[in-house]
Design an enzyme around this catalytic site. Structure first.
Site, PDB file in Angstrom:
ATOM      1  N   ASP A  67      77.177  38.102 -17.733  1.00 14.21           N
ATOM      2  CA  ASP A  67      76.376  39.200 -17.181  1.00 14.21           C
ATOM      3  C   ASP A  67      77.204  40.182 -16.361  1.00 14.21           C
ATOM      4  O   ASP A  67      78.359  39.922 -16.050  1.00 14.21           O
ATOM      5  CB  ASP A  67      75.216  38.632 -16.336  1.00 14.21           C
ATOM      6  CG  ASP A  67      75.627  37.474 -15.433  1.00 14.21           C
ATOM      7  OD1 ASP A  67      76.842  37.260 -15.259  1.00 14.21           O
ATOM      8  OD2 ASP A  67      74.742  36.795 -14.900  1.00 14.21           O
ATOM      9  N   ASN A 136      66.601  29.049  -7.817  1.00 13.71           N
ATOM     10  CA  ASN A 136      65.284  29.176  -8.463  1.00 13.71           C
ATOM     11  C   ASN A 136      65.318  28.816  -9.951  1.00 13.71           C
ATOM     12  O   ASN A 136      64.343  29.015 -10.667  1.00 13.71           O
ATOM     13  CB  ASN A 136      64.729  30.599  -8.277  1.00 13.71           C
ATOM     14  CG  ASN A 136      65.551  31.638  -9.030  1.00 13.71           C
ATOM     15  OD1 ASN A 136      66.597  31.333  -9.603  1.00 13.71           O
ATOM     16  ND2 ASN A 136      65.077  32.871  -9.032  1.00 13.71           N
ATOM     17  N   HIS A 138      67.439  30.120 -12.227  1.00  9.41           N
ATOM     18  CA  HIS A 138      67.907  31.166 -13.159  1.00  9.41           C
ATOM     19  C   HIS A 138      69.250  30.800 -13.773  1.00  9.41           C
ATOM     20  O   HIS A 138      70.064  30.132 -13.141  1.00  9.41           O
ATOM     21  CB  HIS A 138      67.939  32.546 -12.490  1.00  9.41           C
ATOM     22  CG  HIS A 138      69.067  32.774 -11.522  1.00  9.41           C
ATOM     23  ND1 HIS A 138      68.874  33.293 -10.260  1.00  9.41           N
ATOM     24  CD2 HIS A 138      70.408  32.572 -11.616  1.00  9.41           C
ATOM     25  CE1 HIS A 138      70.037  33.393  -9.642  1.00  9.41           C
ATOM     26  NE2 HIS A 138      70.982  32.959 -10.440  1.00  9.41           N
ATOM     27  N   GLU A 143      65.798  35.329 -14.921  1.00  5.12           N
ATOM     28  CA  GLU A 143      65.022  34.836 -13.782  1.00  5.12           C
ATOM     29  C   GLU A 143      63.753  34.146 -14.298  1.00  5.12           C
ATOM     30  O   GLU A 143      63.351  34.341 -15.451  1.00  5.12           O
ATOM     31  CB  GLU A 143      64.630  36.021 -12.884  1.00  5.12           C
ATOM     32  CG  GLU A 143      65.801  36.748 -12.249  1.00  5.12           C
ATOM     33  CD  GLU A 143      66.511  35.947 -11.151  1.00  5.12           C
ATOM     34  OE1 GLU A 143      66.003  34.883 -10.738  1.00  5.12           O
ATOM     35  OE2 GLU A 143      67.595  36.389 -10.723  1.00  5.12           O
TER      36      GLU A 143
END
Ligand code: F6R
Length: 242
Positions: A67, A136, A138, A143
């Protein structure tokens, strides 16, 4: 799924690097998928050590990163390209043209995503992909969501991520705080032949537990890895807990 539990985060990095070294020794022209973030720094430190001691060469390898932020140039110290140059590429014998990070400065972002996906395919796909996870769940910039995104795509960052990132930017650079990012999709990641997920630190203990216990759901993106046929999870004791 193979799970390796190491004593420390440093040891976990060494274990993951050893898997990558094995991949490159077995197939010198391997296509490696790479990640950024604190978790993977020990992985790159060990790969650099192996290279400097003459055990490993990256001369024939090709890399694709997961990314990149939109709007940050390669020279910006918060860009993922900058991270990769500093933490790995500048210290080994990899050929610069063979290193790929999505171009966050592209004028046509959709075209950049399609070209990135096409370049991975043209290279024969990713042999081994390195991954880290957010607290979380991801992976890359995928996400928690209602769907698993397939291919490389443009994502809008959540307001909380934008706020959190502000601390890394000077007042002069305030307008550069990224609002969007380019990320491999879950499909792109799942198409890699082998996955190596590194999870370290006490702040990842909860997500590790959730990953091991949860059903597969895009609300916990990491959960999808359980469907992959060749995944190694490298933990340290702090993340593994009991
Ligand atoms: C970065 C990436 C992210 C990180 C994750 C963990 O390329 O893909 O998913 O792996 O945010 O980051 P750290 O390692 O800093 O906790």
């Amino acid at each position: 799924m193979n799970i390796i539990t190491c004593k420390t985060a440093q040891d976990a990095g060494i274990a993951a690097a050893t898997l990558f070294a094995g991949q490159v020794i077995q197939k010198p022209n391997a296509v490696l998928g790479l990640a950024t973030g604190g978790t993977v720094e020990p992985v790159y430190e060990e790969l650099i050590r192996l290279y400097k001691e003459g055990f490993l060469s990256f001369e024939e390898t090709t890399t694709f990163n997961l990314d990149e932020y939109v709007g940050l140039s390669a020279e910006h110290d918060q860009s993922y390209r900058y991270f990769m140059q500093n933490k790995l590429f500048d210290h080994v014998d990899i050929v610069s043209e063979n290193t790929h990070v999505p171009n966050g400065m592209a004028s046509d972002l959709a075209l950049e995503c399609a070209s990135y996906e096409a370049a991975i395919n043209a290279a024969g796909g990713i042999d081994m992909q390195l991954l880290g996870v957010g607290p979380n769940g991801h992976i890359a910039f995928n996400e928690p969501s209602d769907v698993f995104e397939n291919d490389t795509n443009v994502v809008s960052l959540t307001q909380s991520t934008i706020e959190a990132n502000k601390r890394f930017f000077s007042n002069a650079d305030a307008n550069l705080v990224p609002r969007q990012a380019l990320t491999m999709g879950i499909g792109t990641i799942m198409r890699a032949k082998k996955l190596v997920m590194v999870i370290t630190g006490e702040n990842k203990r909860e997500v590790t537990k959730a990953f091991l216990e949860s059903a597969i759901t895009p609300q916990l993106p990491i959960s999808v890895l359980k469907l992959h046929q060749n995944v190694t999870v490298v933990l340290d004791k702090a993340a593994a807990g009991k």
